[in-house]
Scaffold this motif. Sequence first.
Motif, short mmCIF file in Angstrom:
data_model
loop_
_atom_site.label_atom_id
_atom_site.label_comp_id
_atom_site.label_asym_id
_atom_site.label_seq_id
_atom_site.Cartn_x
_atom_site.Cartn_y
_atom_site.Cartn_z
N ARG A 25 7.62 9.11 -1.72
CA ARG A 25 9.04 9.45 -1.58
C ARG A 25 9.26 10.31 -0.35
NH1 ARG A 25 9.27 9.35 -7.13
NH2 ARG A 25 8.49 11.48 -7.26
N SER A 26 8.33 11.21 -0.07
CA SER A 26 8.43 12.05 1.11
C SER A 26 8.35 11.20 2.38
CB SER A 26 7.30 13.09 1.10
OG SER A 26 7.34 13.88 2.25
N VAL A 55 12.20 0.34 8.28
CA VAL A 55 12.44 -0.77 7.34
C VAL A 55 11.14 -1.15 6.65
CG1 VAL A 55 12.98 -3.23 7.25
CG2 VAL A 55 14.50 -1.68 8.45
N SER A 56 10.07 -1.16 7.39
CA SER A 56 8.77 -1.48 6.81
C SER A 56 8.38 -0.47 5.74
CB SER A 56 7.71 -1.51 7.93
OG SER A 56 6.44 -1.70 7.39
N SER A 60 8.16 -1.30 1.67
CA SER A 60 6.89 -1.14 0.96
C SER A 60 7.04 -0.20 -0.23
CB SER A 60 5.79 -0.63 1.90
OG SER A 60 5.98 0.73 2.21
N ILE A 61 7.85 0.83 -0.09
CA ILE A 61 8.06 1.77 -1.19
C ILE A 61 8.91 1.13 -2.28
CG2 ILE A 61 9.15 3.97 -1.77
CD1 ILE A 61 8.00 5.00 0.91
N LYS A 65 8.00 -0.01 -6.40
CA LYS A 65 8.94 0.43 -7.43
C LYS A 65 9.04 1.95 -7.52
CE LYS A 65 8.56 -3.86 -9.87
NZ LYS A 65 8.29 -4.60 -11.07
N ILE A 66 8.85 2.60 -6.37
CA ILE A 66 9.08 4.04 -6.31
C ILE A 66 10.59 4.28 -6.26
CG2 ILE A 66 8.62 6.15 -5.00
CD1 ILE A 66 6.12 4.81 -6.27
#
Length: 90
Positions: A25-26, A55-56, A60-61, A65-66
């Motif tokens: 998240r950071s 965007v990448s 990815s995050i 499903k973060i």
Amino acid sequence: MANTVQARKRARQALDARAHNASLRSRLRTAIKAVRKAVEAGDKAAAQQVFQQSVSVIDSIADKKIIHKNKAARHKSRLSAAIKALGVAA
């Protein structure tokens, strides 16, 4: 505190997962701030380049499903709109 062996193990694993998710998240927030900073500087070319990298990271995050995929799409849309607005103002 958890009483059973498996419950203690799940508690340990939850702490590790929480730390990992917090770091992701950071990374997301840092990527978003980088684009905003480039937009505020007024350099459209630099902002577009930073946006592509961001965007990448955002995708990815979201894949992990973060964050929810709609939230990722909303961030990308707003950042893209901010970059496009640079061309109109200049």
